[in-house]
Design an enzyme around this catalytic site. Sequence first.
Site, PDB file in Angstrom:
ATOM      1  N   CYS A   1     118.474  77.079   5.162  1.00 21.67           N
ATOM      2  CA  CYS A   1     117.369  76.189   4.795  1.00 21.67           C
ATOM      3  C   CYS A   1     116.566  76.778   3.645  1.00 21.67           C
ATOM      4  CB  CYS A   1     116.474  75.920   5.999  1.00 21.67           C
ATOM      5  SG  CYS A   1     115.730  77.389   6.731  1.00 21.67           S
TER       6      CYS A   1
ATOM      7  N   HIS B   1     111.380  78.330   9.162  1.00 20.44           N
ATOM      8  CA  HIS B   1     112.197  77.220   8.663  1.00 20.44           C
ATOM      9  C   HIS B   1     111.594  76.724   7.351  1.00 20.44           C
ATOM     10  CE1 HIS B   1     114.952  73.875   8.801  1.00 20.44           C
ATOM     11  NE2 HIS B   1     113.955  73.021   8.670  1.00 20.44           N
TER      12      HIS B   1
END
Length: 915
Positions: free
Chosen positions: A264, A840
């Site tokens: 990510c 994230h």
Amino acid sequence: MAAVAANVAAAAEDREPQREEVPGLESQRRQIENGESGRERPLRAGESWFLVEQHWYKQWEVYVQGGDQDSGTFPGCINNADLFEDQVNWRLKKGLVEGEDYVLLPAAAWHYLVDWYGLEHGQPPIERKVVELPSVQKVEVYPVELLLVRHSDMDTPHTAQFSHTDSVDLVLRTAREQFLVSPQEETRLWIKNAEGSFERLCNTRVTLLDAALKTGQVVIMETRNKDGTWPSAQPQAVNTALEEEEEFQGQPGICGLTNLGNTCFMNSALQCLSNVPQLTEYFLKNHYLEELNFCNPLGMKGEIAEAYADLVKQAWSGHHRSIVPHVFKTKVGHFASQFLGYQQHDSQELLSFLLDGLHEDLNRVKKKEYVELCDAAGRPDQEVAQEAWQNHKRRNDSVIVDTFHGLFKSTLVCPDCGNVSVTFDPFCYLSVPLPVSHKRVMEVFFVSMDPRRKPEQHRLVVPKKGKISDLCVALAKHTGMSPERMMVADVFSHRFYKIYQLEESLSSILDRDDIFIYEVSGRSAIGENSREDVVLPIYLRERTPARDYNNSYYGLMLFGHPLLVSVPRDRLSWDALYHILLYRLSRYVTRPSSDDEDDGDEKADMEDKDNIPKPGHVAGGSSQDSGPEQAGPSSGVAGGSRAPVDNSPGPSHWPQRARRKHLFTLQTVNSNGTSDRSTFNEDTHGVSFSSQPYIAIDWEPEMKKRYYDEVEAEGYVKHDCVGYVLKKAPVRLQECIELFTTVETLEKENPWYCPTCKQHQLATKKLDLWMLPETLIIHLKRFSYTKFSREKLDTLVEFPIRDLDFSEFVIKPQNESAPELYKYDLIAVSNHYGGLRDGHYTTFACNKDSGQWHYFDDNSVSPVTENQIESKAAYVLFYQRQDVARRLQPQPGLADPPASPACGSPPNSEFMDVN
């Protein structure tokens, strides 16, 4: 014969009406044989030479040497028929030898002969180039014959001839013309090697000789699919799926990126960069093809630029909902080993690598010259800055420099001699610090000496660079307890991982540590050489059957919360210690009732005194220590699952120690809770010790089950302070930039060498902004790393979406008539949710065509409104200068109007799925 020669000459004259007057035979011989135009001149690379059939040339030599223009030896028209295999394709015979089958003439001599004698009707001139081979120059009699095919039709070759000195680009252009490829379509070439493998012809600027192309080699041209992919990159099995994908038509640029496993961070950086309009247009319009630098030793052979171009073309084709960046990830790992594998990384670090890699792969400077860095030496800033930028551009000139590079002014001042050093340095992004609070919030558990009080959870505000004593002082304000009556310990896996001294730094305590602060007596100390009470660390252990094949051994397992207990030194005996500990445990340990006790006779009472548990009477040898292991608190307080610490002989080997009224036995142990019988000695004066004593309370399972209340033991209460949240005031982005330009003193690890003092100095340093780029990347330094701790700053930074004004920060004399040169609008944000190890990354980005903001979360893409963009997760900001935005703005009627803002919600960070 004279008449024949005249007729031939007349016929030749009819075919060459422009012919000038033919010189005399001797003059002809000199022009053809000697001088600058003659065949004796040296070969020069790139020149054209012509083949003439040997017999004709010999006849011509006889003719001119005879000296009679009316001679019957007249050669007639130049006729090279014997050199050709056929008179249709006019291909040379194989194996022709110079001096036997033909002679070579330079262009000037050839044109003279054609002018004087003519060329047989229909025959083409046999023109060949001089090529420079290693250590020799040679006329290339036989050109390279390549078989050109399309990737979609490998069975229909087209033969084309090229010189070894022709560029691969000429081969590509020839193939495009042959296969009628439109100018808008992008193509590339592959070669099929002798062993049947395929290899890309990446650098089309090299010659066929440098590319090692040989006659008979198959060259494949492939055309990029309209969805941005290449046919060669897709297995045949997915062709049907590709056709279906190509039928999909969405908004260009609104395309997700598949998470390959903790990627990510890469996806976020790529989405930000993909939404920089001028950079994306550069790739979409194929300008990069002209500037790929395959020879730069600092670059990546053009491979990173090509891999990024492929991603951009796919994302902006409008034919993909999401793409899989596997090839790009592989390329990144190949050239930057830190990104190999599938661990989580930093989006800003990937972005830094990518910008540098793209710059070097697209650097227009093919050979970097040495440039000496010069100090200002009192010269005007304008002059020094211009010189620094010109020097930078002499070595670094690319679309990345054009788009992202700016200029700092760096000022260093020596603290001793006052020498001032001024330099101007280029930058690609700004890494700005966040204003850091000097306070720190820490959560601790307070354990009172009063056994009736449950442990209390407290939230304390302490100096970030404070000491352990500051923690005690802060707790004293909540409890009214004197700091002198407190001891601080880190509890980990039912043990004391560390007992702190008051002068130790708070920085050694991590936020995830379970810190207990124990109340001890006012005259307590750890150590033997004092008259105060001795503080004993107390562990709890339970004897449990080990899972041995014959159940012949018992194990000892740590459980519950350890204690620090003050014991009077002058009354320290095993019997006294037993009753003191029984008292301290009385909140969750029940004393036996009278029914549980034996009324034995005096002898039994005497035996009972002898059986008070003491180290010498407790069986159990040493065992392998399992060591501290990762474990969190149970029910909010440190504890959790039991930790095995000891293995001892089974029940048949345990001596009878205490009568039933004694609930547990005592054992000296080491700091890990492993049995250690060498610490204590007991004589008539009580107990003495040779090192820090740790005591274990050992329970039989039945006794523990009957008298030990586990629920109550784990209980704790929250002090009122836990309900208070220390609110972090938001900061403005401009404050971060101000902090970036603040004067600072260099650290000891990074001193500056003063040329005047001739020694390293801790100089003061100030950075100022001199020139800003078209697209300004601002990296918020949220991650703090010190010797003892790593933390993420979740401060909310307020940043404007439009009209970020840098005029107050740029110190270069400003153009007052062009205020847009200092104003920026936001175009993308890389977000980081979560902590250091489980974070994230996502992206907010504004589409260059529609003006609509979208939220990119790996595969998922959703529209959002501008008021959703600002958050505590913002990590890297992309701003575009307003004059650039106006320059790139499409003309009316050439693009669809901006879409109206749509409502969408980025995920709540508290419930974010992490990679």
